[in-house]
Design a protein around this motif. Structure first.
Motif, PDB file in Angstrom:
ATOM      1  N   ALA A 292      37.814  25.938  55.650  1.00  0.00           N
ATOM      2  CA  ALA A 292      36.438  26.431  55.654  1.00  0.00           C
ATOM      3  C   ALA A 292      36.230  27.505  54.585  1.00  0.00           C
ATOM      4  O   ALA A 292      35.189  27.543  53.913  1.00  0.00           O
ATOM      5  N   ALA A 293      37.220  28.375  54.424  1.00  0.00           N
ATOM      6  CA  ALA A 293      37.114  29.434  53.420  1.00  0.00           C
ATOM      7  C   ALA A 293      37.108  28.860  52.008  1.00  0.00           C
ATOM      8  O   ALA A 293      36.307  29.270  51.154  1.00  0.00           O
ATOM      9  N   VAL A 294      37.986  27.898  51.759  1.00  0.00           N
ATOM     10  CA  VAL A 294      38.050  27.282  50.434  1.00  0.00           C
ATOM     11  C   VAL A 294      36.774  26.490  50.162  1.00  0.00           C
ATOM     12  O   VAL A 294      36.228  26.512  49.050  1.00  0.00           O
ATOM     13  N   ASP A 295      36.266  25.788  51.173  1.00  0.00           N
ATOM     14  CA  ASP A 295      35.021  25.049  51.001  1.00  0.00           C
ATOM     15  C   ASP A 295      33.854  25.985  50.675  1.00  0.00           C
ATOM     16  O   ASP A 295      32.958  25.634  49.894  1.00  0.00           O
ATOM     17  N   ALA A 296      33.848  27.169  51.289  1.00  0.00           N
ATOM     18  CA  ALA A 296      32.789  28.131  50.995  1.00  0.00           C
ATOM     19  C   ALA A 296      32.836  28.553  49.529  1.00  0.00           C
ATOM     20  O   ALA A 296      31.790  28.753  48.893  1.00  0.00           O
ATOM     21  N   GLU A 297      34.041  28.688  48.985  1.00  0.00           N
ATOM     22  CA  GLU A 297      34.177  29.021  47.560  1.00  0.00           C
ATOM     23  C   GLU A 297      33.704  27.877  46.686  1.00  0.00           C
ATOM     24  O   GLU A 297      32.934  28.058  45.734  1.00  0.00           O
ATOM     25  N   LEU A 298      34.151  26.673  46.997  1.00  0.00           N
ATOM     26  CA  LEU A 298      33.853  25.519  46.153  1.00  0.00           C
ATOM     27  C   LEU A 298      32.425  25.004  46.331  1.00  0.00           C
ATOM     28  O   LEU A 298      31.987  24.131  45.586  1.00  0.00           O
ATOM     29  N   ALA A 299      31.688  25.563  47.301  1.00  0.00           N
ATOM     30  CA  ALA A 299      30.281  25.201  47.444  1.00  0.00           C
ATOM     31  C   ALA A 299      29.469  25.613  46.223  1.00  0.00           C
ATOM     32  O   ALA A 299      28.373  25.102  45.991  1.00  0.00           O
ATOM     33  N   ARG A 300      30.023  26.520  45.436  1.00  0.00           N
ATOM     34  CA  ARG A 300      29.342  26.981  44.209  1.00  0.00           C
ATOM     35  C   ARG A 300      29.501  25.993  43.063  1.00  0.00           C
ATOM     36  O   ARG A 300      28.889  26.155  42.003  1.00  0.00           O
ATOM     37  N   ALA A 301      30.325  24.985  43.245  1.00  0.00           N
ATOM     38  CA  ALA A 301      30.608  24.045  42.158  1.00  0.00           C
ATOM     39  C   ALA A 301      29.374  23.207  41.814  1.00  0.00           C
ATOM     40  O   ALA A 301      28.569  22.866  42.690  1.00  0.00           O
ATOM     41  N   GLU A 302      29.253  22.882  40.539  1.00  0.00           N
ATOM     42  CA  GLU A 302      28.195  22.007  40.044  1.00  0.00           C
ATOM     43  C   GLU A 302      28.850  20.908  39.205  1.00  0.00           C
ATOM     44  O   GLU A 302      28.895  20.982  37.975  1.00  0.00           O
ATOM     45  N   PRO A 303      29.371  19.885  39.873  1.00  0.00           N
ATOM     46  CA  PRO A 303      30.073  18.827  39.128  1.00  0.00           C
ATOM     47  C   PRO A 303      29.119  18.024  38.262  1.00  0.00           C
ATOM     48  O   PRO A 303      27.915  17.936  38.532  1.00  0.00           O
ATOM     49  N   LEU A 304      29.678  17.437  37.234  1.00  0.00           N
ATOM     50  CA  LEU A 304      28.920  16.572  36.345  1.00  0.00           C
ATOM     51  C   LEU A 304      29.149  15.113  36.744  1.00  0.00           C
ATOM     52  O   LEU A 304      29.722  14.823  37.792  1.00  0.00           O
ATOM     53  N   ARG A 305      28.716  14.215  35.912  1.00  0.00           N
ATOM     54  CA  ARG A 305      28.738  12.787  36.252  1.00  0.00           C
ATOM     55  C   ARG A 305      30.123  12.288  36.641  1.00  0.00           C
ATOM     56  O   ARG A 305      30.275  11.537  37.612  1.00  0.00           O
ATOM     57  N   ASP A 306      31.169  12.739  35.911  1.00  0.00           N
ATOM     58  CA  ASP A 306      32.485  12.122  36.060  1.00  0.00           C
ATOM     59  C   ASP A 306      33.583  13.048  36.572  1.00  0.00           C
ATOM     60  O   ASP A 306      34.745  12.655  36.580  1.00  0.00           O
ATOM     61  N   ASN A 307      33.257  14.259  36.981  1.00  0.00           N
ATOM     62  CA  ASN A 307      34.348  15.168  37.373  1.00  0.00           C
ATOM     63  C   ASN A 307      34.211  15.751  38.773  1.00  0.00           C
ATOM     64  O   ASN A 307      34.854  16.754  39.097  1.00  0.00           O
ATOM     65  N   ALA A 308      33.433  15.110  39.639  1.00  0.00           N
ATOM     66  CA  ALA A 308      33.303  15.600  41.013  1.00  0.00           C
ATOM     67  C   ALA A 308      34.627  15.516  41.769  1.00  0.00           C
ATOM     68  O   ALA A 308      34.826  16.243  42.757  1.00  0.00           O
ATOM     69  N   TYR A 309      35.543  14.662  41.311  1.00  0.00           N
ATOM     70  CA  TYR A 309      36.845  14.537  41.965  1.00  0.00           C
ATOM     71  C   TYR A 309      37.625  15.858  41.958  1.00  0.00           C
ATOM     72  O   TYR A 309      38.531  16.061  42.771  1.00  0.00           O
ATOM     73  N   LYS A 310      37.289  16.750  41.040  1.00  0.00           N
ATOM     74  CA  LYS A 310      38.018  18.013  40.947  1.00  0.00           C
ATOM     75  C   LYS A 310      37.827  18.888  42.189  1.00  0.00           C
ATOM     76  O   LYS A 310      38.694  19.710  42.512  1.00  0.00           O
ATOM     77  N   ILE A 311      36.712  18.735  42.880  1.00  0.00           N
ATOM     78  CA  ILE A 311      36.438  19.593  44.038  1.00  0.00           C
ATOM     79  C   ILE A 311      37.403  19.292  45.184  1.00  0.00           C
ATOM     80  O   ILE A 311      38.087  20.206  45.664  1.00  0.00           O
ATOM     81  N   PRO A 312      37.514  18.045  45.658  1.00  0.00           N
ATOM     82  CA  PRO A 312      38.522  17.798  46.699  1.00  0.00           C
ATOM     83  C   PRO A 312      39.954  18.009  46.217  1.00  0.00           C
ATOM     84  O   PRO A 312      40.822  18.416  47.002  1.00  0.00           O
ATOM     85  N   LEU A 313      40.201  17.771  44.925  1.00  0.00           N
ATOM     86  CA  LEU A 313      41.538  18.010  44.386  1.00  0.00           C
ATOM     87  C   LEU A 313      41.895  19.493  44.476  1.00  0.00           C
ATOM     88  O   LEU A 313      42.989  19.858  44.947  1.00  0.00           O
ATOM     89  N   ALA A 314      40.983  20.362  44.048  1.00  0.00           N
ATOM     90  CA  ALA A 314      41.232  21.801  44.119  1.00  0.00           C
ATOM     91  C   ALA A 314      41.342  22.269  45.570  1.00  0.00           C
ATOM     92  O   ALA A 314      42.189  23.104  45.907  1.00  0.00           O
ATOM     93  N   ARG A 315      40.488  21.731  46.446  1.00  0.00           N
ATOM     94  CA  ARG A 315      40.550  22.094  47.864  1.00  0.00           C
ATOM     95  C   ARG A 315      41.913  21.758  48.456  1.00  0.00           C
ATOM     96  O   ARG A 315      42.539  22.578  49.133  1.00  0.00           O
ATOM     97  N   ASN A 316      42.391  20.557  48.196  1.00  0.00           N
ATOM     98  CA  ASN A 316      43.665  20.143  48.770  1.00  0.00           C
ATOM     99  C   ASN A 316      44.825  20.959  48.210  1.00  0.00           C
ATOM    100  O   ASN A 316      45.762  21.303  48.944  1.00  0.00           O
ATOM    101  N   LEU A 317      44.777  21.270  46.911  1.00  0.00           N
ATOM    102  CA  LEU A 317      45.821  22.104  46.322  1.00  0.00           C
ATOM    103  C   LEU A 317      45.873  23.472  46.989  1.00  0.00           C
ATOM    104  O   LEU A 317      46.949  23.971  47.352  1.00  0.00           O
ATOM    105  N   ALA A 318      44.706  24.099  47.144  1.00  0.00           N
ATOM    106  CA  ALA A 318      44.649  25.444  47.722  1.00  0.00           C
ATOM    107  C   ALA A 318      45.087  25.441  49.181  1.00  0.00           C
ATOM    108  O   ALA A 318      45.882  26.289  49.611  1.00  0.00           O
ATOM    109  N   CYS A 319      44.570  24.492  49.953  1.00  0.00           N
ATOM    110  CA  CYS A 319      44.913  24.443  51.376  1.00  0.00           C
ATOM    111  C   CYS A 319      46.402  24.177  51.574  1.00  0.00           C
ATOM    112  O   CYS A 319      47.040  24.793  52.447  1.00  0.00           O
ATOM    113  N   ASP A 320      46.965  23.288  50.773  1.00  0.00           N
ATOM    114  CA  ASP A 320      48.383  22.971  50.917  1.00  0.00           C
ATOM    115  C   ASP A 320      49.255  24.152  50.494  1.00  0.00           C
ATOM    116  O   ASP A 320      50.276  24.436  51.132  1.00  0.00           O
ATOM    117  N   ALA A 321      48.857  24.838  49.419  1.00  0.00           N
ATOM    118  CA  ALA A 321      49.642  25.982  48.950  1.00  0.00           C
ATOM    119  C   ALA A 321      49.632  27.107  49.985  1.00  0.00           C
ATOM    120  O   ALA A 321      50.672  27.714  50.284  1.00  0.00           O
TER     121      ALA A 321
END
Length: 336
Positions: A292-321
Motif C-alpha cells: 500500500a505504501a509503495v502504491d501510494a508513491e507510484l500513484a504519482r506515475a504518468e506512464p506513456l504509451r509503451d512503458n506502463a509496465y515499469k510501474i508493477p515492475l518497480a512495485r514488485n522490486l520494492a516490495c520484494d526487497a
C-alpha cells in the motif's frame, strides 16, 4: 574530428582556472561516458580539463563513522572497499551491477554521477532532443520510449538517469561535495543533485559552471540497519536498469524505525520515495502495508504509451526487497 585543447590540472584551483579560461570546456575523469559522446558528436568541448590525477582518490573514514569518498576513486575500488562492503552493502552491489569490470576499473565516482542519459534520441544527431539542442523537441515522446521515465518527466524530456550508484547514494542520504571557481566548497544532498526536466532539460544537475565534484560524503550507518539494491534489466549483465530499487531498513521491535527507499530507471534522477517512507515509518512491515505504501508513491506515475509496465515492475522490486530485509518474504523463518 573537432579539435580541442587539453589541460592536465595539478590542483583544484588550476582546474577551475583552466575551465574559466576555456569556454565550452569539460572536466575529464575516466572518460567512459564523455569520450563516447565526443565520438558521436553529442559533446563538442572546446577543451578537456583532465582532473584524473588530482589527489582525490582516497576513501577515508570520518570521526563520526561516515566515509569520505574522493571524486577520482575508481568504481571497482569503491565496490571492493571493506568498509563499503560492510557498512553500505547496497552501494557495493549497485556498483557491481552497473558495468563491466573493465569500465569499473576506469570510471570514477564523480564521473559516475555526471554521466548523461542513454536515450537514443539524445545520442542521435539526426533526431530532435531538447537535452542536446534546447527547443528542438523530444523525439522520444511519440517515438520509442519503452525504457523512458514514468515519474517526474515533462513535455520537454522523458529521459532517465542511468547511474546505479546514484540511486544507492540517494537512499543512503549521501552528500556531494563541490569546489567552485572562487575556492569555495559546498555540499548538495545526493537525492537533490540531479534535476528534473521541468524547464531546462539540458541541465542534468544543480552543479554550477566551473564547479568540480571533489567527494561524496556517506553518513554513518545506523547500528542494526540493513540495506539492499535490486535491479531489473533486459539481460543478465551490463545493461541499464528498466527499474531498480535501493532500500535501507531499520527495525525496532518489529516496527519500522526508519526506512529509505529510492527508485532508479523511473525518472530523470534517482527517485526518493518520500511518500512510501512516511507511510511505513512506525508501521509493522507486513507485505500488505508495504504494498500500500509503495502504491501510494507510484500513484504519482504518468506512464506513456509503451512503458506502463515499469510501474508493477518497480512495485514488485520494492516490495520484494523490503520483504527480504524485514524477513517477511513467504517461506522466510521470520515470516509471521
Amino acid at each position: 574530428m573537432k579539435p580541442f585543447a587539453y589541460v592536465r590540472a595539478t590542483s583544484l584551483q588550476e582546474a577551475a582556472d583552466a575551465y574559466a579560461a576555456h569556454p565550452g570546456s569539460r572536466y575529464l575523469g575516466g572518460g567512459t561516458n564523455l569520450v563516447d559522446l565526443m565520438k558521436l558528436g553529442v559533446e563538442t568541448p572546446g577543451a578537456l580539463i583532465d582532473v584524473s590525477r588530482l589527489p582525490l582518490e582516497e576513501i577515508r573514514e570520518l570521526p563520526d563513522g561516515g566515509l569520505r569518498v574522493g571524486a577520482t576513486v575508481r568504481n571497482s575500488d569503491l565496490a571492493a572497499d571493506p568498509l563499503v562492503r560492510t557498512r553500505y552493502p547496497l552501494l557495493s552491489r549497485a556498483l557491481l551491477s552497473g558495468a563491466s569490470g573493465q569500465l569499473r576499473n576506469v570510471a570514477t565516482t564523480g564521473g559516475n554521477l555526471l554521466q548523461r542519459t542513454r536515450c537514443g534520441y539524445f545520442q542521435d544527431l539526426s533526431k530532435p532532443c531538447n537535452k542536446r539542442e534546447p527547443g528542438s523537441g523530444c523525439g522520444a515522446r511519440d517515438g520509442l520510449h519503452r525504457d523512458h521515465a514514468v515519474l517526474g518527466h515533462s513535455e520537454h524530456c522523458i529521459a532517465t538517469h542511468p547511474s546505479d550508484m546514484a540511486v544507492a547514494l540517494a537512499a543512503l542520504d549521501a552528500e556531494v561535495e563541490l569546489y567552485g571557481e572562487a575556492g569555495t566548497t559546498r555540499t548538495v544532498a545526493a537525492a537533490e543533485f540531479h534535476r528534473l526536466p521541468a524547464d531546462r532539460p539540458e541541465q542534468d544537475t544543480v552543479i554550477r559552471p566551473g564547479e568540480i565534484i571533489t567527494a561524496v560524503i556517506l553518513p554513518a550507518a545506523a547500528p542494526g540497519a540493513v540495506s539492499l539494491y535490486r535491479k531489473a534489466r533486459e539481460r543478465a549483465s551490463y545493461a541499464f536498469a528498466l527499474a531498480s530499487v535501493a532500500v535501507v531498513l531499520d527495525l525496532d521491535d518489529g516496527r519500522v524505525r526508519r526506512v529509505a527507499l529510492a527508485f532508479g530507471g523511473l525518472a530523470h534522477r534517482p527517485w526518493r520515495a518520500t511518500t512510501a517512507e512516511a507511510r511505513l515509518t512506525g508501521a509493522v512491515p507486513h507485505p500488505d502495508a508495504v504494498r500500500a505504501a509503495v502504491d501510494a508513491e507510484l500513484a504519482r506515475a504518468e506512464p506513456l504509451r509503451d512503458n506502463a509496465y515499469k510501474i508493477p515492475l518497480a512495485r514488485n522490486l520494492a516490495c520484494d526487497a523490503i520483504a527480504e530485509l524485514a524477513g517477511t518474504r513467504p517461506g522466510s523463518p521470520a515470516t509471521p
